[in-house]
Design an enzyme around this catalytic site. Structure first.
Site, mmCIF file in Angstrom:
data_model
loop_
_atom_site.group_PDB
_atom_site.id
_atom_site.type_symbol
_atom_site.label_atom_id
_atom_site.label_comp_id
_atom_site.label_asym_id
_atom_site.label_seq_id
_atom_site.Cartn_x
_atom_site.Cartn_y
_atom_site.Cartn_z
ATOM 1 N N ASP A 102 26.095 48.223 60.905
ATOM 2 C CA ASP A 102 26.055 47.506 62.186
ATOM 3 C C ASP A 102 27.196 47.981 63.084
ATOM 4 O OD1 ASP A 102 24.189 45.938 60.906
ATOM 5 O OD2 ASP A 102 25.618 44.314 60.493
HETATM 6 N N1 URA Z 1 25.081 44.490 55.718
HETATM 7 C C1 URA Z 1 25.318 44.021 56.957
HETATM 8 O O1 URA Z 1 25.117 42.857 57.241
HETATM 9 N N2 URA Z 1 25.763 44.901 57.875
HETATM 10 C C2 URA Z 1 26.017 46.185 57.614
HETATM 11 O O2 URA Z 1 26.441 46.924 58.496
HETATM 12 C C3 URA Z 1 25.763 46.657 56.316
HETATM 13 C C4 URA Z 1 25.292 45.773 55.379
#
Ligand code: URA
Length: 234
Positions: A102
């Site tokens: 993310d």
């Molecule tokens: N899980 C999440 O919530 N975000 C990420 O970036 C990776 C795994």
């Protein structure tokens, strides 16, 4: 493959532009001898403006992704590609993220132009563990480790239960979580499922590969021994 196509595919320009680079004498061998478009020369022996070519197709790199960068080729904001040489985005095939982090997650991101390798890394068959450190808005309740390890947790709007995951409490609001799959926003949604909220998230390991001392925003090419580490824990 013809030299013009090879060099164009590495992102140095269109085929027409690369043909011009040959005509201008900008493409030489290691001794500075001008090369012609129909010469047969190994990748390692080619120089553009005196510089060795970018890595040959089949590259794998690790990036220490900072918070605030998106794993996408186009987005209004900062992109992980902004942290790499501009040519890497122009390669064909392009250098793509292996799975995504993310925008607000930092840490270890792999990128490759090798589709078969990408699939091998993300394949459920490889089942590479991915390790995250999460900072939470509220104290852990104490029952999360058991629930996450149960293989029975179903996330909102999903039908299939999550694979067992391992949680280690590092402090009341700090947890290390090891996943063996990669669902959308998985870590954040797992903590949401137990009434908590992730305020910061960092990925520290994939398989047996760690960032080492790589600083945020920096990247490095991976070699054969890194690849061995990556798959060592599978
Ligand atoms: N899980 C999440 O919530 N975000 C990420 O970036 C990776 C795994």
């Amino acid at each position: 493959m013809k030299l013009v196509k090879h060099i164009a595919n590495l992102g140095y320009g269109s085929r027409r532009q690369v043909e011009w680079m040959f005509r201008e004498g900008r493409i030489t061998d290691a001794a500075g001898e001008v090369l012609y478009a129909d010469d047969k020369v190994a990748h390692e022996a080619i120089r553009v403006d005196g510089e060795p070519l970018d890595p040959a197709p089949g590259l794998l790199l690790m990036l220490h992704k900072p918070v605030g960068y998106t794993c996408s080729t186009r987005d209004a904001g900062r992109l992980v590609y902004d942290l790499l040489p501009p040519r890497f985005r122009a390669r064909s095939p392009i250098v793509s993220p292996v799975g995504r982090l993310d925008r607000d997650t930092s840490g270890l991101l792999l990128m490759t132009d090798d589709g078969a390798l990408l699939h091998r890394i993300i394949s459920p068959k490889s089942s590479l563990p991915k390790v995250y450190e999460a900072t939470l808005a509220a104290d852990l309740r104490g029952d999360e480790a058991e629930l996450f390890a149960s293989g029975a947790l179903v996330l909102e709007s999903e039908k299939t239960p999550l694979l067992p995951a391992q949680l280690e409490a590092l402090s009341p609001r700090q947890a290390r979580l090891t996943l063996h799959e990669g669902r959308y926003h998985q870590v954040r949604r797992m903590f949401a499922a137990v009434g908590n909220h992730v305020v910061a998230l960092h990925r520290s390991r994939i398989g047996g590969l760690e960032l080492g001392g790589l600083e945020a925003g920096k990247w490095r090419l991976l070699e054969a021994d890194d690849l061995a580490h990556l798959f060592a824990s599978a």
